[in-house]
Design a protein around this motif. Structure first.
Motif, PDB file in Angstrom:
ATOM      1  N   PHE B 288       0.616  -0.863   0.243  1.00  0.00           N
ATOM      2  CA  PHE B 288       0.033   0.121  -0.063  1.00  0.00           C
ATOM      3  C   PHE B 288       0.985   1.609  -0.151  1.00  0.00           C
ATOM      4  N   LYS B 296      -4.285   7.809   8.422  1.00  0.00           N
ATOM      5  CA  LYS B 296      -4.752   7.203   9.491  1.00  0.00           C
ATOM      6  C   LYS B 296      -4.387   7.049  10.954  1.00  0.00           C
ATOM      7  N   THR B 297      -3.002   7.568  11.065  1.00  0.00           N
ATOM      8  CA  THR B 297      -2.128   7.595  12.589  1.00  0.00           C
ATOM      9  C   THR B 297      -2.030   9.814  12.676  1.00  0.00           C
ATOM     10  N   ILE B 335      -4.911 -10.582   8.693  1.00  0.00           N
ATOM     11  CA  ILE B 335      -4.284  -9.249   8.340  1.00  0.00           C
ATOM     12  C   ILE B 335      -5.590  -9.226   7.174  1.00  0.00           C
ATOM     13  N   PHE B 336      -6.684  -8.302   6.549  1.00  0.00           N
ATOM     14  CA  PHE B 336      -7.457  -8.501   5.575  1.00  0.00           C
ATOM     15  C   PHE B 336      -7.136  -6.686   4.494  1.00  0.00           C
ATOM     16  N   HIS B 337      -6.342  -6.287   5.444  1.00  0.00           N
ATOM     17  CA  HIS B 337      -6.439  -5.165   4.598  1.00  0.00           C
ATOM     18  C   HIS B 337      -5.588  -3.838   5.275  1.00  0.00           C
ATOM     19  N   VAL B 339      -5.242  -1.353   6.641  1.00  0.00           N
ATOM     20  CA  VAL B 339      -5.094  -0.934   8.650  1.00  0.00           C
ATOM     21  C   VAL B 339      -4.687  -1.849   9.234  1.00  0.00           C
ATOM     22  N   ASP B 340      -4.657  -3.197   9.029  1.00  0.00           N
ATOM     23  CA  ASP B 340      -4.485  -4.009   9.936  1.00  0.00           C
ATOM     24  C   ASP B 340      -2.790  -3.984  10.093  1.00  0.00           C
ATOM     25  N   GLU B 343      -2.539  -1.069  12.459  1.00  0.00           N
ATOM     26  CA  GLU B 343      -2.848  -1.207  13.823  1.00  0.00           C
ATOM     27  C   GLU B 343      -1.801  -1.877  14.511  1.00  0.00           C
TER      28      GLU B 343
END
Lengths: 478, 550
Positions: B288, B296-297, B335-337, B339-340, B343
């Motif tokens: 990504f 995101k963060t 882990i799908f994406h 964002v995982d 995190e």
């Protein structure tokens, strides 16, 4: 003396002027404006202050018990038994006779004993049979005596003790109270008749408490929390009690074979069992999220998603089900949403668990929101709603948020408590439902906070079944 | 959420460092773990990672924490030596339980901690990750008692018998399912099947009947066992592969050497190839744009910091230009994406090292109209001197139907905790009568009210129910009568500005003085409670009431 008279209340003054040297019943003084209870109270006070005396006499009275009333109506058990035996041909088994006589076991035993004592029946090899003796010397029918008792007539001591033994008659003791004036009262009468003496109150004396109409303390608490959220710009969402699993789980990216979706962890409904799903476009978007990740750059769960399972109805298990519905129905952005929702989980009802409880949760949606804002919002909640002094964040897991956080708050009196859970809604949800930007989802355990604010140790008191507790509960102010 | 038994000494041995309890609590944050209890050396650790079976043992916790604390980094390498054991799947299992994955772990030093952890891991993975053994059933055997090759084959009930674990005599599959404790617990997994899956060796010694029970002969691991044979059966290759790898890693973390097995598939379209070697320890990659991290963060991190934080979470990272590629073990099914991964980066960074930001958003808040209205009504009620009461929605048919002499249908639960909480209330007043029955020792008059939701079946509604918000007022004392309750209703409606209509009617639970009420077009009822109904609730003073829909 004058000082004491000054403190007499109106009803004490009325009564003191009416009584005399003979014993008088309270009812002699009561009338429409002066109830018997007022007379009783005034008499009590006058006696305590030695203006009068109360003379008690006890008397006994006899009444028919419920069984006695029945016997009077249906006949005495021993007569019923004998007649039944005759009807059944003069001989039968215990069981048959008891069931056809309609007597309970105790009554039947007594009735049988009387008939046996009088030699009206004999018992041999398990059978009861007539002897014919009753034809010559029939039994005194006690129902006549029962009638006398009911009519308050005198009956013989023998009959009385038998009826008492058999529980057909009950004794009640009455206490009769009469009032008579004392010398101090006579003196007071004279003074009161001579001149007007204004009443003086003892300002320190105890006054009767008024039972005021009140809200449930828990409702009062929830309303104030609600106002607090509204003041922070949150809009309240609809939160029905019954939802489809589609909202409770599927929209929230919780896979259909997740253990939380089994009978041991969640309620299921016998009726109604199936709900209607929203339009096909939405259903297909959620299906895609589960099967392939859909529009989100996600692998998805990679299984075949079932509409059948998604349309099962359940009592809402968490407040996030209502956020799911809101996301499906369409949202404004930027916006802040919340709900205080009744939730249901199969659990054991005890001092720390309820089968149904309230959850407060919601989400904030907008562009340019990131993880720091999530932490900031939680911290604000902890400080403003719970009065926390310090906060600490922990990694957590929710199926529908990533990253996920738990917040522990240090409360001045409770110490560290788990206060809130939160996270950023997963892209599988937002992107497939066409939501732009980020959404920060949060939930707060308000029941624990409510228990603290209400000063209760047992969570069941949020739904108190004790009227005394509710009447004495203090008003709640956050 | 799995709760794990962990020996503190065992943890320290694997972590190669002594830790205090407070330090341990900090370390557990890396695995979303929480200390749930301590009794001397025995710890209870609650792990919130419900999609990470690799963490559900002391070995797994330590594996993750070693990297998070910087003692190790990146994907942990497990050496798999080529083994010589072949496993043959029979074609008759395709519809029953078609897949098996196997491995051998040699030279294990079995002690008490080892056995506790292995049993625990097998249990947690089988129950939680394996959906109560349906998706993955795991078996461990003493390899030295078995004679390879191994066969995985379906047998009819009258074709096979063996001594199940903790039993003394041989039993047929159907007998195990009806008599053995484990058989009874998991028999639904083999329901409606005429064939029973059996793991059996070349000398026809039965190893197990997956996913129910091992045999007493080969399926008992003791502290004399040196070499282990492991099998995982199920329906989905990814899931059984994960379970197998998780078991192998834990054994290897304690010094075991992993050897592969060759699984031979039958010639059926269902199976992807002729054979496969397990375990594979495959990895996956997710790529990504690294700007997503800042988005995101809110954290501005340079490439080397990003790399370090993710290697601490056991990713292998390469960054080329803006693209970040994170390689991770295939067992990380959580882990799908991107964002995982992000995190995991935040957990390495430490949530408490991030400065919280206030949300600046100019939006207007509001309450729902129904909620505001309910409070408006509530004000009227307390002005009338009534005490508000809250009762549960969940209740019994006895209270909502039998005691009030009504035969009725309700929103009903399949699996209630008890019959006292089997249905959702349809009316408030029976709950309030039940409330009064518990307060007969309190001072009279008793005047109470509740405002709350009631449910009725309605197939026109999307959720199958009509949910209404009702108001119910109940009065009980020696002198209450129709006039009193009506004056409460009339005064309240007057305050609320509502039109009110009364029509004399009959109700099963109300006496002669009763009426249907229509308030602003919505129906309700008012009257004196029948003495019989009051007695059903043990109430011995007159009761009057009304209930309306708001």
């Amino acid at each position: 003396m004058i000082e004491e008279i000054k403190q007499l209340s109106d009803i004490e003054r009325i009564l003191i002027l009416k009584i005399n040297n003979s014993k008088q019943s309270f009812s002699d003084f009561s009338n429409s404006s002066f109830s018997i209870d007022s007379v009783r109270r005034a008499a009590g006070w006058l006696a305590k202050k030695e203006f009068a005396e109360i003379i008690k006499t006890e008397s006994e009275k006899y009444f028919l018990s419920i069984k006695g009333e029945q016997a009077l109506e249906r006949g005495m058990p021993e007569v019923i038994l004998l007649n039944k035996l005759k009807e059944l041909g003069g001989e039968t088994s215990f069981k048959e006779l008891q069931s056809s006589s309609g007597l309970d076991f105790k009554e039947f035993s007594i009735a049988l004993g009387i008939n046996k004592k009088n030699a009206f029946v004999i018992i041999s090899s398990g059978k009861i049979s007539l002897t014919g003796v009753d034809n010559d010397s029939p039994l005194t029918d006690l129902s006549l005596v029962l009638k006398k008792v009911k009519g308050d007539e005198k009956i013989s001591q023998n009959d009385l003790s038998e009826l008492l033994d058999r529980g057909l008659v009950e004794k009640k003791t009455f206490v009769d109270r009469k009032i008579r004036i004392l010398q101090k009262g006579i003196d007071a009468q004279k003074i009161l008749l001579e001149k007007k003496i204004d009443r003086v109150f003892d300002v320190e004396s105890v006054v009767p408490k008024i039972l005021i109409g009140k809200k449930s303390p828990y409702v009062q608490f929830l309303n104030q929390i609600r106002s607090n959220l509204v003041a922070h710009g949150f809009e309240e969402m609809y939160s029905p009690l019954i939802v489809s699993e589609f909202y409770n789980f599927d929209v929230l990216f919780q896979s259909q074979n997740h253990p939380a979706r089994t009978l041991s962890d969640s309620y299921q409904l016998k009726q109604p069992s199936k709900g209607k799903l929203p339009n096909k476009k939405i259903v297909d978007a959620i299906r895609a999220a589960h099967e392939t990740g859909g529009k989100a750059k996600s692998s998805g769960w990679g299984y075949k998603w079932s509409e059948e399972i998604a349309s099962r109805l359940v009592p809402a298990m968490h407040g996030t089900a209502h956020s799911a519905r809101k996301l499906v129905e369409g949202i404004e952005s930027p916006k802040k949403y919340f709900s205080i929702a009744r939730c249901f989980r199969p659990d054991v009802l005890d001092a720390t668990h309820l089968l149904e409880f309230n959850q407060m949760e919601g989400f904030v949606v907008g562009e340019n929101l990131d993880f720091r804002h999530l932490l900031g919002m939680l911290k604000d909640f902890a400080i403003e709603i719970a009065g926390a002094e310090k906060v600490k964040f922990f990694p957590d897991y929710y199926p529908f948020t990533e990253p996920s956080v738990q917040l522990s708050a240090k409360h001045p009196e409770l110490g560290w408590v788990e206060f809130a859970g939160a996270g950023m809604f997963r892209p599988e949800m937002l992107e497939n439902l066409g939501v732009k930007g980020e959404a920060i989802a949060w939930g707060i355990g308000i029941d624990r906070l409510a228990m603290f604010k209400l000063g209760i140790k047992d969570i069941r008191y949020l739904f108190a079944e004790d009227l005394g507790y509710l009447r004495n509960a203090k008003g709640v102010l956050l | 959420m799995p709760t794990l038994d962990v020996s503190k000494k065992d943890f320290e041995k694997l972590f190669k460092e002594k830790v205090s309890i407070s330090r341990l609590e900090e370390l557990l944050e890396y695995v979303k773990g929480e200390l749930d209890g301590q009794d001397g050396d025995s710890l209870k650790v609650e792990c919130k990672e419900t999609n990470r079976p690799d963490l559900w043992s002391t070995e797994g916790l330590v594996r993750e924490i070693l990297a998070r604390t910087g003692k190790e980094k990146g994907i942990k390498k497990y050496v798999v030596k080529k083994g010589n054991i072949e496993v043959f799947i029979n074609e008759n299992l395709q519809k029953v339980r078609p897949l098996i994955a196997c491995a051998v772990v040699k030279d294990v030093k079995i002690d008490d901690d080892f056995i506790v952890q292995m049993v625990q891991l097998q249990e947690k993975v089988g129950e939680t990750f394996g959906r109560k053994r349906r998706e993955t059933g795991i078996g461990l055997y003493d390899l030295d008692i078995m004679t390879p090759p191994v066969y995985y084959k379906g047998f009819k009930d009258d074709e096979i018998e063996f001594i199940p674990l903790d039993w003394k005599v041989p039993m047929r599959p159907s007998e195990i399912l009806s008599q053995h404790e484990k058989g009874k617990a998991y028999k639904h997994l083999l329901d409606n099947s005429k064939l029973f899956p059996i793991v059996i060796d070349s000398k026809n010694v039965v190893a197990s009947m997956p996913p129910i029970i091992n045999s007493q002969i080969t399926g008992k691991v003791t502290n004399k066992t040196k070499n282990l044979f492991i099998e995982v059966t199920g329906f989905n290759w990814t899931n059984i592969e994960i379970a197998l790898e998780v078991m192998c890693m834990a054994l290897a973390d304690r010094g075991g050497k992993i050897f592969s097995c060759k699984i031979n598939f039958p010639k059926q379209n269902f199976y992807p190839s002729k054979s496969i070697i397990t375990p594979e320890f495959k990895t996956k990659k997710i790529s990504f744009d690294k700007s997503l991290i800042e988005k995101k963060t809110g954290l501005k991190l340079n490439d080397s910091k990003i790399k370090q934080l993710l290697e601490n979470a056991r990713y292998n990272i390469s960054i080329k230009g803006n693209m970040l590629s994170a390689e991770f073990p295939a067992y990380r099914k959580d882990i799908f994406h991107a964002v995982d991964v992000i995190e995991d980066l935040l957990i390495s960074y430490g949530f408490n090292n991030i400065v919280p930001q206030k949300i600046k958003m100019s939006v207007v808040g509001s309450q729902r109209k129904e909620v505001l209205y309910a409070d408006f009504v509530r004000d009227g009620c307390i002005g009338l001197g009534l005490q508000e009461v809250l009762t549960f929605n969940l209740t019994s048919k006895e209270i909502q139907s039998e005691k009030i002499l009504l035969n009725d249908e309700f929103v009903e639960i399949v699996n209630p905790v008890s019959t006292s909480y089997q249905i959702m209330r349809k009316r408030l007043f029976p709950q309030l009568l039940s409330f009064l029955s518990k307060n007969k020792n309190q001072e009279y008059p008793q005047k109470i009210f509740e405002i709350g939701s009631c449910l009725d079946l309605d197939s026109n509604e999307e959720n199958g129910v009509k949910q209404s918000n009702n108001l119910c007022v109940v009065l009980t004392h020696t002198n209450t009568n129709f006039t009193e309750i009506k004056s409460v209703l009339v005064s309240l409606c007057d305050y609320l500005g509502l039109s009110l209509e009364l029509k004399k009617s009959e109700f099963a639970f109300l006496g002669e003085n009763s009426a249907t009420i229509i308030v602003n077009g919505k129906k309700g009822f008012i009257g004196e409670l029948k003495i019989g109904v009051a007695q059903n609730f043990g109430l011995n003073k007159p009761v009057t009431l009304f209930e309306i829909e708001l």
